[in-house]
Design an enzyme around this catalytic site. Structure first.
Site, short mmCIF file in Angstrom:
data_model
loop_
_atom_site.label_atom_id
_atom_site.label_comp_id
_atom_site.label_asym_id
_atom_site.label_seq_id
_atom_site.Cartn_x
_atom_site.Cartn_y
_atom_site.Cartn_z
N ALA A 139 2.49 -0.81 0.80
CA ALA A 139 3.16 0.13 -0.41
C ALA A 139 4.04 -1.42 -0.72
CB ALA A 139 3.83 1.31 -0.58
N ALA A 141 7.57 -3.06 -4.00
CA ALA A 141 8.43 -2.32 -4.88
C ALA A 141 8.41 -3.57 -5.25
CB ALA A 141 8.59 -1.23 -4.27
N SER A 142 9.67 -3.20 -6.10
CA SER A 142 10.69 -4.30 -6.33
C SER A 142 11.29 -5.11 -5.73
CB SER A 142 11.47 -4.38 -7.73
OG SER A 142 12.21 -3.08 -7.41
N ALA A 144 10.69 -4.72 -1.41
CA ALA A 144 10.45 -4.32 -0.41
C ALA A 144 9.23 -4.34 -0.68
CB ALA A 144 11.18 -3.28 0.83
N GLN A 145 8.63 -4.68 0.73
CA GLN A 145 6.79 -3.87 1.02
C GLN A 145 6.97 -3.16 2.27
OE1 GLN A 145 4.67 -7.83 -0.84
NE2 GLN A 145 4.17 -7.83 1.74
N VAL A 146 5.50 -2.38 2.76
CA VAL A 146 5.26 -1.89 3.84
C VAL A 146 3.95 -2.25 4.22
CG1 VAL A 146 5.40 0.17 4.41
CG2 VAL A 146 7.25 -0.21 2.77
N LYS A 160 8.90 -2.39 6.75
CA LYS A 160 9.71 -2.56 5.97
C LYS A 160 10.18 -3.67 5.64
CE LYS A 160 12.38 -0.35 2.23
NZ LYS A 160 12.74 1.35 2.00
N ASP A 295 15.78 11.43 -3.06
CA ASP A 295 14.15 11.34 -4.24
C ASP A 295 13.29 12.20 -3.35
OD1 ASP A 295 12.99 10.04 -5.72
OD2 ASP A 295 12.42 8.03 -4.23
#
Length: 562
Positions: A139, A141-142, A144-146, A160, A295
């Site tokens: 995944a 995102a703005s 971080a990435q995994v 992460k 969330d």
């Protein structure tokens, strides 16, 4: 001057100009003009007025243009929009619905940069730490990435990694937001009601916590401890030897996404049981632990064997202290019991409502709100939506609630939605009632009542000791003529600036008029050097007057105020 809070380096000024130009592009130039920004910075009008809103953008609703502006401005502003989407007390519902669409996905960072970030944070190259580190991220995102990875002992993990350089970008944007918030507080009418400075400070604390992955790791450990005796909930393990401020390494857990109903059914899972367990685990977080996952969308909830629920991604959590839990419980029970007077009592107790006329109007609106739910069967009541609607009524009367209560209402709506999709007969009220009644029971237990009475006695004792001294000091200040009342004038800077501009223009006009009159007199005198039969001094005076007049006209036209 508020703008001395900005970092004055070139990058900040460039970014500041970019922010203003995007706001103009999406039709928010009138707000920028009201902030009187050209008074504080030396960029000039040309730096912020280029470009106009296109006709296509003008046709879009206000909320859609706001969302698009935030997306164009990047990660920090997207995160701000996501925070605002949880604040129905500040933001209209139509804009909230747009902000919920915000996307913070960005192209993945090259693997070399990810590995360099791991090396910098953990002190060893990625190849020395992991037996396998997958190139393609799971995944992005703005922030971080995994990536999936495997430790040297064969343990499967997910890693992460924070985007390199994102912290500097966010810090610059926070400086800009804070400067704009101070200006809004000074120049926008009614801005103090929304407390823009306080909102940005709250956002700054939130995003700084989110940037620190070790903090998220500690939060995960707290959730693991809270649910260590609950066999129905699984929280991934954090591997601290492979975790730091910019890297978080957790156990890899494979399951079925909770929204994948067909696959769950084929796998023999009990959907009704999953709905009850999910609601029970969330209500435990809220009412028992005071720390809840804020969330809970389907991507963060996976189902394992034996209908165990695994919870992921603890970057956004909410907290409720004991006092807020009690107020929330009694408010919810009062709403469910359709008791408007008890609701008013709770609001008065918390000190949020003191005007008699407002109290009467609020009681009337709450009675109508309760009537809307009166004929609704308990099993049909949606607690999250009920709380959300209730908060909207209170926001109309400018009654401020803690931000965590807004997070809670949004999370409840998400959990109820998932529960009703799993089981059409799912009833959150029945799940909620035991927790609420247990809190009320503890609240009025002999032990807690004794504790409250002892605390009240201590407070009055401390007040009794300090009151004579305070009164004596107050009287002494009056006797010494040292009693002062400070008055703050808000928004006068703009008036002073405009008066100075007007005075300068009038003075300039008088000088020009004097030059024209003087030159006209000189033209009538046949003395001194001449050019083409006209006195040189007179011609020079006319020229200077014309040049100054032209400059004055340009300045007035640029200001947009004829």
């Amino acid at each position: 001057m508020p703008f001395n809070r900005f970092n004055r380096n070139v990058r900040s000024l460039k970014r500041y100009r970019q922010v203003l130009s995007v706001l103009f592009k999406y039709g928010f130039g009138h707000i920028i003009e009201q902030l009187n920004i050209d008074y504080y910075i030396q960029l000039g009008k040309r730096a912020v007025t280029f470009g106009a809103t296109s006709r296509d953008l003008q046709r879009l609703p206000h909320g859609a243009r706001f969302r698009l502006a935030l997306e164009e401005l990047g990660p920090t502003f997207i995160k701000l929009g996501q925070l605002l989407s949880t604040r129905p007390d500040l933001v209209p519902e139509d804009i909230i619905n747009e902000l919920k669409k915000l996307q913070d996905h960005l192209p993945p960072v090259p693997l070399e940069e990810v590995q360099a970030q791991i090396h910098s944070e953990l002190g060893y190259p990625a190849e020395d730490l992991f037996a396998l580190f997958e190139m393609m991220p799971l995944a992005t995102a703005s922030m971080a990435q995994v990536h999936r990875a495997t430790l040297k002992d064969g343990t499967e993990v997910v890693c992460k990694v924070r985007r390199p350089g994102i912290e500097a970008v966010i810090m610059t944007d926070l400086d800009i937001m804070m400067g704009l918030a101070y200006l809004a507080n000074k120049h926008l009418p009614g801005a103090d009601m929304y407390d823009p400075v306080g909102l940005v400070k709250e956002f700054r604390r939130s995003i700084q916590r989110e940037l620190d992955f070790s903090r998220e790791g500690r939060t995960i450990d707290r959730f693991r401890k809270n649910f260590e005796d609950d066999e129905t909930i699984r929280i991934p393990t954090v591997y601290w030897d492979y975790t730091g401020h910019t890297v978080l390494t957790m156990e890899y857990v494979s399951g079925i996404k909770i929204s994948n109903f067909d696959e769950l059914t084929r796998g023999g899972h009990d959907l009704k049981l999953i709905a009850r367990r999910g609601a029970n685990s969330f209500l435990k977080q809220v009412f028992q632990f005071g720390l809840f996952h804020a969330d809970p969308h389907p991507g963060n909830l996976h189902i394992l064997e034996d209908d165990v629920i695994c919870i992921f991604d603890f970057g956004m959590v909410g907290r409720l202290d004991d006092e807020l839990k009690i107020h929330l419980t009694e408010l919810l029970l009062a709403i469910l019991h359709r008791d408007a007077d008890q609701i008013i009592t709770q609001l008065l107790y918390s000190g949020d409502l003191n005007d008699e006329s407002s109290r009467k109007n609020l009681r009337h609106d709450l009675a109508e709100f309760i009537d809307d739910y009166y004929d609704t069967l308990l099993q049909d009541i949606k607690v999250g939506k009920l709380l959300f609607d209730f908060i909207q009524i209170l926001s109309h009367y400018q009654i401020k609630f803690p931000p965590n209560l807004m997070l809670l209402s949004r999370s409840l709506i998400a959990m109820e939605g998932i529960g009703r999709q799993l089981d059409p007969h799912f009833n959150m009220v029945e799940q909620l009632r035991p927790f609420a009644e247990e809190i009320v029971k503890k609240r009025y237990s002999p032990g807690n009542m004794t504790k409250d009475i002892a605390g009240t006695i201590r407070e009055y004792h401390a007040l009794g000791k300090s009151l004579p001294k305070d009164i004596k000091e107050f009287i002494n200040r009056i006797n010494r003529n040292q009693f002062k009342i400070d008055l703050e004038h808000r928004g006068l800077e703009r008036l002073v600036t405009d008066l100075e501009k007007s005075t300068n223009r009038i003075s300039f006009s008088m000088v020009i008029a004097a030059l024209i009159i003087g030159s006209s007199v000189v033209m009538q005198i046949d003395k001194g050097p001449s050019l083409m039969g006209f006195p040189v001094i007179g011609l020079f005076g006319y020229s200077v007057a014309g040049f100054l007049g032209f400059g004055l006209a340009i300045a007035i036209l640029r200001s947009g105020r004829l």
